[in-house]
Structures are given as C-alpha cells and as structure tokens.
Design an enzyme around this catalytic site. Structure first.
Site, PDB file in Angstrom:
ATOM      1  N   SER A 143       0.842  -1.193   0.000  1.00  0.00           N
ATOM      2  CA  SER A 143       0.000   0.000   0.000  1.00  0.00           C
ATOM      3  C   SER A 143       0.879   1.245   0.000  1.00  0.00           C
ATOM      4  O   SER A 143       1.982   1.233   0.567  1.00  0.00           O
ATOM      5  CB  SER A 143      -0.892   0.016   1.242  1.00  0.00           C
ATOM      6  OG  SER A 143      -1.535   1.268   1.399  1.00  0.00           O
ATOM      7  N   TYR A 156      -1.460  -0.515  10.347  1.00  0.00           N
ATOM      8  CA  TYR A 156      -1.517  -0.924   8.941  1.00  0.00           C
ATOM      9  C   TYR A 156      -0.259  -0.492   8.183  1.00  0.00           C
ATOM     10  O   TYR A 156       0.360  -1.301   7.475  1.00  0.00           O
ATOM     11  CB  TYR A 156      -2.767  -0.312   8.315  1.00  0.00           C
ATOM     12  CG  TYR A 156      -3.044  -0.693   6.881  1.00  0.00           C
ATOM     13  CD1 TYR A 156      -3.738  -1.857   6.577  1.00  0.00           C
ATOM     14  CD2 TYR A 156      -2.644   0.133   5.836  1.00  0.00           C
ATOM     15  CE1 TYR A 156      -4.020  -2.197   5.261  1.00  0.00           C
ATOM     16  CE2 TYR A 156      -2.921  -0.201   4.515  1.00  0.00           C
ATOM     17  CZ  TYR A 156      -3.607  -1.360   4.231  1.00  0.00           C
ATOM     18  OH  TYR A 156      -3.879  -1.693   2.933  1.00  0.00           O
TER      19      TYR A 156
END
Length: 260
Positions: A143, A156
């Site tokens: 990501s 995350y």
C-alpha cells in the site's frame, strides 16, 4: 479454455474471495492456471470459487483466518502437502483501525499477523516446491500507506512496510533459485469495500483524489494488469521490486489538484 500464459502453473491467492485477490485469481484462471483461494469468509469463498471456476479452470478453496497463528500454520502445512505451487499471491489483510492512542494491542498483533507473519509462513511453505520446479513467483499486495502516513493507519502502515522489507529479503535469498518476489503498492482501489468506505466519506475521498495527479482512484483492473506482467512469462528479471500503482501520487503532495 485456451492454454493461456499461465497454463500448467498452480497458484495460491490469499484474500482471493473478493477485490484485488479475486481479480488476480480470475485472470490467472483465465490464462490457464489452477488456482487455490484462501480466505476466512466461507460464503464469499464459495461465490469466488464459482466465479473463478466459470473460466473452466480448476479452483479449490481453504477457509482460514490468516491473522490467527494456528490457522495460518495449518494453511502452510496444507500447502506443503498439496503442491506443487508455482505462484503465491499474498493479498489477505484487514482494514486500518483507530488512531494510535486508541489502537488496542490486539489489533496491532492481528494486523501484523495477517500482513506479515502469514506471508512469511506461506512463502516458506511453497518455496521447496518452487525450487524443485525450477523457480516461482511470490507477489504481495502492499500500500502507498507505507510512505504516506495517515491517521488511523498506525498498525496498517508499519505492517505493510514490514511486508515490503520481507519481499526484498525473499528476493535476495531466493533469487539464486529463480524464485522472484515483488510487491505492488496501490493507492485507494475501488473494490466493493473501497467504494463503500470512500463513498461514506465524500470529503476525505475528494481530498485524497486531489492528491493523485491522474485525478482518480485505482481500479481492480489496474492492479490485475500489473500482477499479470509480474507473474507472467514476460517477466524474467524484475524481482525485489516494490512498484507503485497510484496515478503518480508518490511524486508529491499538493494543496490543490494538479492543473493541466
């Protein structure tokens, strides 16, 4: 079904019941691969198996929560005995959580479990089979959150950063066996979940979109096309790469949308 570029290859796709994982699995099946989908939602897996199987390819499933050490270890053991495997796609994950001050350690552990520990365990499990078959491919979905800190991404972002580092180490150590390891680094992608999340936050969505020079969020097909290249026969030398797929968002941040 035509032979296709992945004919004769066998692939495992985690998080393969929806979104990017399902998109990649479907493309592999369309191009001749046998596919095994791993995810925790049994009903969604059944639907995904039907969708992938409609291509004419063989498709099996494993129901497991890869954030759980015992279940992830069980999947690794199962893959080690049901191979050989040529491709592993690590796409299973969980969404970002609350801001750091409110982040429970249990969610921190769960996030690292699914994004880092599971890819580590599964990659080790399929490696001997890849070596025996003369090589293989490991692809992980990361990501842009690794380079663009965002409130609520306190677990995350570090987990995805660790996944990228793991990818580079796998490429280094396993490259001599012709095993390639790469990662794709998307920005927000309009999966069904992405549409739900960003559709409920129009102000934040407009703000994030304004940071993307190409003026839109990613589509599943953008990720699938890049995965197809990295996993396919045209890639013989790209390994250890973390490739942004973000409409040039990483080129810089702007107070206003880029003007043509």
């Amino acid at each position: 079904m035509s032979e296709g570029e992945f004919a004769g290859r066998r692939a495992v796709v985690t998080g393969g019941d929806r979104g990017m994982g399902l998109g990649i699995a479907t493309r592999l099946a369309e191009q001749g691969a046998e596919v095994c989908l791993v995810a925790r939602d049994a009903d969604a897996l059944d639907e995904a198996r039907s969708a992938v199987g409609s291509t004419g390819a063989s498709c099996t499933t494993i129901v497991a929560d890869l954030a759980d050490l015992g279940e992830a270890t069980g999947v690794a053991d199962q893959l080690g005995t049901t191979g050989p495997w040529d491709i592993l796609v690590n796409d299973a994950g969980n969404p970002p959580g609350p801001v750091l001050v409110d982040l429970p350690v249990e969610l921190w552990d769960e996030t690292f479990g699914v994004h880092v520990r599971a890819p580590f365990l599964l990659s080790k499990a399929v490696l001997p089979q890849m070596i025996e078959r003369g090589g293989g491919d490991i692809l992980s979905i990361s990501s842009t959150a690794t380079v663009t800190p965002t409130p609520g991404h306190g677990a995350y972002s570090p987990a995805k950063s660790a996944l990228e580092s793991l990818t580079r180490n796998m490429a280094l150590e396993w490259g001599p066996h012709n095993v390639k390891a790469n990662a794709i680094q998307p920005t927000a992608v309009m999966t069904k979940l992405g549409e739900k999340v960003w559709g409920s936050k129009p102000v934040q969505a407009d703000w994030l979109r304004s940071k993307i020079p190409m003026g839109r969020f990613g589509e599943v097909s953008d990720i699938v096309d890049l995965a197809h290249y990295l996993l396919g026969p045209h890639n013989s030398f790209v390994s250890g790469a973390v490739i942004p797929c973000d409409g040039a968002m990483r080129t810089g941040y702007f107070d206003k949308p880029v003007q043509p």
